[in-house]
Structures are given as structure tokens and as C-alpha cells.
Design a protein around this motif. Structure first.
Motif, PDB file in Angstrom:
ATOM      1  N   UNK A 199      13.888   6.401   5.081  1.00  8.73           N
ATOM      2  CA  UNK A 199      14.741   7.591   4.979  1.00  8.73           C
ATOM      3  C   UNK A 199      14.422   8.702   5.990  1.00  8.73           C
ATOM      4  N   UNK A 200      13.151   8.947   6.341  1.00 11.08           N
ATOM      5  CA  UNK A 200      12.883  10.019   7.322  1.00 11.08           C
ATOM      6  C   UNK A 200      13.539   9.783   8.683  1.00 11.08           C
ATOM      7  N   UNK A 201      14.010   8.577   8.938  1.00 14.75           N
ATOM      8  CA  UNK A 201      14.521   8.252  10.264  1.00 14.75           C
ATOM      9  C   UNK A 201      16.046   8.161  10.326  1.00 14.75           C
ATOM     10  N   UNK A 202      16.742   8.604   9.285  1.00 15.16           N
ATOM     11  CA  UNK A 202      18.209   8.542   9.308  1.00 15.16           C
ATOM     12  C   UNK A 202      18.767   9.440  10.422  1.00 15.16           C
ATOM     13  N   UNK A 203      18.327  10.687  10.464  1.00 18.22           N
ATOM     14  CA  UNK A 203      18.851  11.606  11.491  1.00 18.22           C
ATOM     15  C   UNK A 203      18.397  11.199  12.902  1.00 18.22           C
ATOM     16  N   UNK A 204      17.135  10.809  13.095  1.00 16.90           N
ATOM     17  CA  UNK A 204      16.746  10.316  14.424  1.00 16.90           C
ATOM     18  C   UNK A 204      17.566   9.105  14.876  1.00 16.90           C
ATOM     19  N   UNK A 205      17.974   8.243  13.931  1.00 19.32           N
ATOM     20  CA  UNK A 205      18.808   7.090  14.299  1.00 19.32           C
ATOM     21  C   UNK A 205      20.172   7.550  14.799  1.00 19.32           C
TER      22      UNK A 205
ATOM     23  N   UNK B  94       0.836  -1.203   0.000  1.00 26.65           N
ATOM     24  CA  UNK B  94       0.000   0.000   0.000  1.00 26.65           C
ATOM     25  C   UNK B  94       0.871   1.252   0.000  1.00 26.65           C
ATOM     26  N   UNK B  95       0.634   2.136  -0.965  1.00 22.86           N
ATOM     27  CA  UNK B  95       1.401   3.387  -1.065  1.00 22.86           C
ATOM     28  C   UNK B  95       0.583   4.521  -0.472  1.00 22.86           C
ATOM     29  N   UNK B  96       1.223   5.307   0.392  1.00 24.83           N
ATOM     30  CA  UNK B  96       0.544   6.440   1.032  1.00 24.83           C
ATOM     31  C   UNK B  96       1.458   7.653   0.954  1.00 24.83           C
ATOM     32  N   UNK B  97       0.885   8.792   0.599  1.00 22.39           N
ATOM     33  CA  UNK B  97       1.682  10.025   0.647  1.00 22.39           C
ATOM     34  C   UNK B  97       1.673  10.484   2.101  1.00 22.39           C
ATOM     35  N   UNK B  98       2.863  10.707   2.666  1.00 21.23           N
ATOM     36  CA  UNK B  98       2.946  10.987   4.101  1.00 21.23           C
ATOM     37  C   UNK B  98       3.717  12.251   4.395  1.00 21.23           C
ATOM     38  N   UNK B  99       3.248  12.922   5.455  1.00 15.58           N
ATOM     39  CA  UNK B  99       4.001  14.036   6.030  1.00 15.58           C
ATOM     40  C   UNK B  99       4.272  13.618   7.466  1.00 15.58           C
ATOM     41  N   UNK B 100       5.509  13.594   7.847  1.00 16.13           N
ATOM     42  CA  UNK B 100       5.877  13.012   9.133  1.00 16.13           C
ATOM     43  C   UNK B 100       6.713  14.013   9.928  1.00 16.13           C
ATOM     44  N   UNK B 101       6.293  14.266  11.167  1.00 17.14           N
ATOM     45  CA  UNK B 101       7.067  15.144  12.062  1.00 17.14           C
ATOM     46  C   UNK B 101       7.564  14.310  13.230  1.00 17.14           C
TER      47      UNK B 101
END
Lengths: 181, 222
Positions: free
Chosen positions: B76-82, A144-151
Motif C-alpha cells: 500500500x505505501x507504493x500506490x502513489x509512487x506507482x 516476519x512482521x515488522x512495524x515500519x516507517x517508510x519515506x
């Protein structure tokens, strides 16, 4: 663990010294002096992939086989990333200065809804706090592909003067209890 | 252009040193506020023992033995948190001797057809060299080593190219794996945070170099 999986693993690794099947459905451990074992077995429609684990025990190599989903791993594509520093906090939102991690050297100011912050990160919200923001396409294990914005807020260790004093006190106590011969 | 066929990026940070696997547990990480409590509760723990600790959080996999610590980050979003997590762990475990740092960058390509896939292997290692005595030769793995780093720091730099592991489910997949290895300076014992200082100082530089190497390689393979 089904007999089919056990039999398939046994026949795939007939040159392995020791194969241990765990009681859970997820793990098979293989001990082997061989550096490169077959890293892909397909059985019962699922793919078993090996993870090489290093160990200093009696055996040289320990491999863990675990069932990976039919569609494989979860991953991100076309990710853009920023590091943000909070400049203003409002009732329902906050502003931050964003530095582009994908194209360093550029920055912008943007506003975010407080609802975008995971509950467990909310205590970290403060002026000057740092967070990572990324936007991209997340593909789950089932495809499943989802466009995400993650903080995600940065978590760094800052020892306070109290922590340092406590550590010094503990060290002093330890030294005072040492018996020298 | 190969740059149009990039599938995903992942990374792994490896430390070589003296570790106690029993210390590395998800609940300890959340007690120290290095990760969220919910992540620790939902962690999938495969083993916690004096010889090996294996557990997975949603975004990072840990593999720790007495001599090696590995964090694998597939997203990839977790490279810096790692990186932050690793630095945070060893702020608490200050005295841990660490001798080598390896930052591994993995870029996966999804090649659209088998002819192009074959040609990439052929460019990396001319297969007609082998065809007189090997039937239908195909390239499996190629590895290039920079034994003496261009920045003159102790360590090495390696680029390895191989078929993408099957769990990524890419039919014609190629993975470029860069290992950016930093060793201790001569005379250092690894107990004074030397390696973690390198991780902090070199993170951005290392990432830029990896990008430059991969971009150059893909351009030459086009």
C-alpha cells in the motif's frame, strides 16, 4: 528444475498444448487457449502460482508459473499514509507539512531525522520537495512482521527549457533530412 | 464486523494501447531518474522481448505486451509512487497511443471461521436457490457491472468478489476487486495524453469511490 516439479506440472495441465520449462528454477511457461487454468499447484512443499500474461503471439494465453514462498507474498497491513512538503532543512533533520492521505483534509507539521531518508533519495531533498510517508505493519514473504516507517521522495518529470529546445532542434534536423517524393 | 477482518490492500494499474515492450526496462527507468538506481540493479527480469517484457522491482511488478501494460503493486505505501512512475514514463513516451485506463483496487479479507465465510457467499448469492440440483453449492465468483458510469464518463465500473489467491496464505480469504475503467471520449485518438490526464484528475476521486463502495458492501454483508 526438478523432475518432480516437471512431472507434477505435466500431470496437472495434461490438457495444455505446450508447456515449456525454463532453464532457471523459477519459471515455467504454459501456452494455452484456455482462459482459466488451474492456478494453484502444490509440489515439494512449495506453492506454484500462475500469472496470466497476455500475448499477441501465435498462442492466446501465456501463463507463468513461479515458485511462491511457503508463507506467500509480502504485504502491508494497517497502513497510514501522508504526503509531505518540506518546509525547513537542518543539519540532521528536516520539517515538513504533512497531509493525511488516509483522512484527507487534515494536516500537521512534523520533524524527521535525515537518517530516515534512503541514500538514493537524499539528492531529492530540498525546500518544497514532496515525499510520501507511510507507517504500518509489513509482513515479509516468510511471515516476519515488522512495524515500519517508510519515506519515499516523489519522482516526477520536469522538462527544462533546455530539454524542450533540444527536442525542437532534433525535430528540425529530422524534418530537414526528409526527402519528399 | 467485517471491517475488523481486513487483511491487506493491493492495486494494479492497467493501460490498453500500443506499446513497445522492449522500451520498458529497469535501467531505462533509473537513467530517467524515475526509480532508484539500486532498484534497477536489483530488478528481477523474467523476459525482455518484442512480444513481452516482465520484470519485478521490490515494490512493483511490470507486465508489458504490445497492447497491454500492467503494474501490480502489492504494498500500500507504493500506490502513489506507482502512479507517479506511470505518469513519468509516458512523459518521456508522449506519443504512445493509450486508449483505456483501468485502476484496480483489491481488498483482502481474512474471515475468522468457515461458517462466517460460507454465510458471506450465501448473502451475495442465496445458495438455497441451487441446493435442489447442486450438491452442497458454494459461491465461487460474483461480478457486478456498472455499464454506464455514475459520473457519466466513458468507461465502466466493476466489482468482483472471489476467494483470495492462495499465495496470500489466508485460510478463509475473500478478495473484493474493483475495476474502475476509463475509456477515451468519442473522437479522441489517445495520442495526446488524454488517458494520463484522466489518471491524474481521477486518482483521488477513484480512490474515494472505491473506499465508499467497499465500506458500503462490508456494512451490508455484516
Amino acid at each position: 528444475m526438478s523432475n518432480t516439479i516437471q512431472n507434477t506440472v505435466q500431470s496437472s495441465y495434461s490438457n495444455i498444448d505446450d508447456i515449456q520449462f525454463s532453464t532457471s528454477d523459477e519459471q515455467i511457461f504454459i501456452k494455452s487457449p484456455i482462459d482459466n487454468v488451474n492456478d494453484n499447484i502444490n509440489v515439494e512443499g512449495m506453492s506454484l502460482t500462475t500469472t496470466r500474461i497476455y500475448s499477441d503471439d501465435a498462442f492466446r494465453n501465456l501463463y507463468s508459473l513461479s515458485k511462491s514462498n511457503l508463507y506467500g507474498m509480502s504485504y502491508y497491513k494497517k497502513t497510514q499514509k501522508w504526503i509531505g512538503h518540506i518546509t525547513d532543512i537542518y543539519v540532521d533533520s528536516f520539517k515538513a507539512k504533512l497531509t493525511d492521505l488516509t483522512s484527507p483534509g487534515t494536516y500537521e507539521i512534523d520533524e524527521f531525522d535525515l537518517e530516515e531518508i534512503t541514500d538514493e533519495d537524499k539528492p531529492l531533498l530540498s525546500l518544497g520537495a514532496t515525499f510520501y510517508w507511510s507507517v504500518g505493519y509489513s509482513t515479509s514473504e516468510n511471515g516476519q512482521v515488522t512495524k515500519e516507517s517508510l519515506i519515499r521522495f516523489q519522482r516526477i518529470v520536469e522538462f527544462t527549457d533546455e530539454d524542450n529546445s533540444e527536442a525542437l532542434d532534433r525535430a528540425s534536423h529530422l524534418i530537414s533530412t526528409l526527402k519528399w517524393e | 464486523m467485517l471491517q475488523d477482518h481486513i487483511h491487506s490492500n493491493s492495486m494494479a494499474i492497467v493501460l490498453i494501447g500500443d506499446f513497445n515492450p522492449l522500451l520498458f526496462q529497469p535501467l531505462w527507468l533509473s537513467e530517467k531518474k524515475l526509480i532508484r538506481e539500486g532498484e534497477a540493479i536489483e530488478a528481477k527480469i523474467d523476459a525482455i522481448s518484442p512480444n513481452i517484457t516482465l520484470f519485478k522491482l521490490d515494490w512493483v511488478d511490470f507486465n508489458i505486451t504490445p497492447t497491454r501494460l500492467e503494474m501490480k503493486v502489492a504494498k500500500e505505501p507504493f500506490f502513489e509512487p506507482a502512479r507517479d512512475l506511470l505518469l513519468g514514463i509516458f512523459k518521456y513516451l508522449k506519443e504512445t497511443p493509450i486508449r483505456i485506463l483501468g485502476i484496480n483496487y483489491l481488498k483482502n479479507l481474512s474471515i475468522p471461521d468457515k461458517d462466517m465465510y460460507y454465510e458471506i457467499g450465501n448473502k451475495l448469492a442465496p445458495l438455497n436457490l441451487w441446493s435442489d440440483f447442486i450438491n452442497d453449492p458454494r459461491l465461487s465468483i460474483v461480478e457486478i457491472l456498472e455499464k454506464s458510469r455514475e459520473d457519466k464518463l466513458p468507461g465502466s465500473y466493476r466489482v468482483k468478489i472471489f476467494p483470495t489467491p492462495s499465495n496470500y496464505n489466508i485460510q478463509y480469504g475473500i478478495t473484493i476487486n474493483i475495476t474502475d475503467q476509463y475509456d477515451l471520449n468519442e473522437g479522441a485518438n489517445g495520442r495526446n495524453g488524454e488517458i494520463l490526464n484522466i489518471l491524474t484528475e481521477q486518482w483521488e476521486i477513484s480512490g474515494k469511490r472505491a473506499k465508499r463502495v467497499i465500506d458500503s458492501l462490508l456494512t451490508k454483508l455484516n
